[in-house]
Design a protein around this motif. Structure first.
Motif, PDB file in Angstrom:
ATOM      1  N   THR A   1      12.219   1.233   5.361  1.00  0.00           N
ATOM      2  CA  THR A   1      12.995   0.277   6.159  1.00  0.00           C
ATOM      3  C   THR A   1      12.296  -0.084   7.469  1.00  0.00           C
ATOM      4  O   THR A   1      12.785  -0.928   8.220  1.00  0.00           O
ATOM      5  CB  THR A   1      14.390   0.826   6.498  1.00  0.00           C
ATOM      6  OG1 THR A   1      14.254   1.948   7.394  1.00  0.00           O
ATOM      7  CG2 THR A   1      15.130   1.255   5.246  1.00  0.00           C
ATOM      8  N   TYR A   2      11.142   0.527   7.730  1.00  0.00           N
ATOM      9  CA  TYR A   2      10.438   0.315   8.990  1.00  0.00           C
ATOM     10  C   TYR A   2       9.218  -0.574   8.799  1.00  0.00           C
ATOM     11  O   TYR A   2       8.424  -0.379   7.877  1.00  0.00           O
ATOM     12  CB  TYR A   2       9.967   1.640   9.586  1.00  0.00           C
ATOM     13  CG  TYR A   2      11.082   2.525  10.093  1.00  0.00           C
ATOM     14  CD1 TYR A   2      11.569   3.571   9.325  1.00  0.00           C
ATOM     15  CD2 TYR A   2      11.636   2.301  11.348  1.00  0.00           C
ATOM     16  CE1 TYR A   2      12.585   4.383   9.791  1.00  0.00           C
ATOM     17  CE2 TYR A   2      12.653   3.108  11.822  1.00  0.00           C
ATOM     18  CZ  TYR A   2      13.125   4.149  11.047  1.00  0.00           C
ATOM     19  OH  TYR A   2      14.134   4.942  11.514  1.00  0.00           O
ATOM     20  N   ALA A   3       9.076  -1.541   9.708  1.00  0.00           N
ATOM     21  CA  ALA A   3       7.789  -2.204   9.839  1.00  0.00           C
ATOM     22  C   ALA A   3       6.853  -1.246  10.550  1.00  0.00           C
ATOM     23  O   ALA A   3       7.275  -0.477  11.424  1.00  0.00           O
ATOM     24  CB  ALA A   3       7.930  -3.489  10.642  1.00  0.00           C
ATOM     25  N   MET A   4       5.591  -1.294  10.171  1.00  0.00           N
ATOM     26  CA  MET A   4       4.599  -0.388  10.748  1.00  0.00           C
ATOM     27  C   MET A   4       3.494  -1.179  11.423  1.00  0.00           C
ATOM     28  O   MET A   4       3.101  -2.261  10.952  1.00  0.00           O
ATOM     29  CB  MET A   4       4.003   0.493   9.660  1.00  0.00           C
ATOM     30  CG  MET A   4       5.015   1.354   8.918  1.00  0.00           C
ATOM     31  SD  MET A   4       5.851   2.525   9.995  1.00  0.00           S
ATOM     32  CE  MET A   4       4.485   3.561  10.509  1.00  0.00           C
TER      33      MET A   4
ATOM     34  N   GLY B   1      -0.227  -5.160  11.500  1.00  0.00           N
ATOM     35  CA  GLY B   1       1.151  -4.808  11.225  1.00  0.00           C
ATOM     36  C   GLY B   1       1.514  -5.143   9.797  1.00  0.00           C
ATOM     37  O   GLY B   1       0.877  -6.004   9.170  1.00  0.00           O
ATOM     38  N   ILE B   2       2.519  -4.475   9.288  1.00  0.00           N
ATOM     39  CA  ILE B   2       2.964  -4.722   7.921  1.00  0.00           C
ATOM     40  C   ILE B   2       4.476  -4.612   7.881  1.00  0.00           C
ATOM     41  O   ILE B   2       5.074  -3.713   8.462  1.00  0.00           O
ATOM     42  CB  ILE B   2       2.272  -3.748   6.932  1.00  0.00           C
ATOM     43  CG1 ILE B   2       2.608  -4.116   5.491  1.00  0.00           C
ATOM     44  CG2 ILE B   2       2.611  -2.296   7.243  1.00  0.00           C
ATOM     45  CD1 ILE B   2       1.694  -3.418   4.475  1.00  0.00           C
TER      46      ILE B   2
ATOM     47  N   GLY C   1       6.237  -4.493   2.763  1.00  0.00           N
ATOM     48  CA  GLY C   1       4.817  -4.652   2.471  1.00  0.00           C
ATOM     49  C   GLY C   1       4.442  -6.058   2.069  1.00  0.00           C
ATOM     50  O   GLY C   1       3.266  -6.332   1.803  1.00  0.00           O
ATOM     51  N   ALA C   2       5.425  -6.956   2.037  1.00  0.00           N
ATOM     52  CA  ALA C   2       5.178  -8.309   1.541  1.00  0.00           C
ATOM     53  C   ALA C   2       4.375  -9.168   2.506  1.00  0.00           C
ATOM     54  O   ALA C   2       3.793 -10.175   2.111  1.00  0.00           O
ATOM     55  CB  ALA C   2       6.511  -8.985   1.241  1.00  0.00           C
ATOM     56  N   ARG C   3       4.372  -8.786   3.775  1.00  0.00           N
ATOM     57  CA  ARG C   3       3.646  -9.582   4.758  1.00  0.00           C
ATOM     58  C   ARG C   3       2.877  -8.684   5.695  1.00  0.00           C
ATOM     59  O   ARG C   3       3.357  -7.621   6.100  1.00  0.00           O
ATOM     60  CB  ARG C   3       4.612 -10.459   5.558  1.00  0.00           C
ATOM     61  CG  ARG C   3       3.925 -11.355   6.573  1.00  0.00           C
ATOM     62  CD  ARG C   3       4.905 -12.312   7.234  1.00  0.00           C
ATOM     63  NE  ARG C   3       4.220 -13.191   8.190  1.00  0.00           N
ATOM     64  CZ  ARG C   3       4.179 -12.972   9.498  1.00  0.00           C
ATOM     65  NH1 ARG C   3       4.793 -11.930  10.021  1.00  0.00           N
ATOM     66  NH2 ARG C   3       3.539 -13.809  10.296  1.00  0.00           N
TER      67      ARG C   3
END
Length: 123
Positions: A31-34, A50-51, A55-57
């Protein structure tokens, strides 16, 4: 509370490659952007890549575009930073960071941080 642990840093010659890993302790990692940031001595911390949570973007800083890629494996609670064609200007401490869902490019927007891993590129 998410705990992040980076690994994979080290000393490499210019032109070489390294892959950094960041493992999260939190089960809701997906649930986290990294994000990956870096900080060289005497400089401000800067966004590298960043992702999105799914993981789609991905988003890559112009300074490393074409050389660095970011990816994630949600089943392993891990985000990676593949760094190719390294040069001395890439020398820095690299940090991974987490925030809710969407990618952000400023450090203040991230809630959780790892301790960092040193990358040193020799000429």
């Amino acid at each position: 509370q998410v705990q992040l642990v980076e690994s994979g840093g080290g000393l490499v010659q210019a032109g070489g490659s390294l892959r950094l890993s960041c493992v999260a302790s939190e089960g809701s990692f997906s649930t986290y952007a990294m994000g990956w940031f870096r900080q060289a001595p005497g400089k401000e911390r800067e966004f590298v890549a960043g992702i999105r949570a799914s993981g789609a973007r991905t988003l890559i800083a112009d300074s490393v575009k074409g050389r660095f890629t970011i990816s994630r494996d949600n089943a392993k609670n891990t985000v990676y930073l593949q760094m190719n064609s390294l040069n001395v200007e890439d020398t820095a401490v690299y940090y991974c960071a987490a925030r809710s869902r969407l990618i952000a490019t400023t450090s203040a927007e991230y809630d959780y941080w790892g301790q960092g891993t040193q990358v040193t590129v020799s000429s």
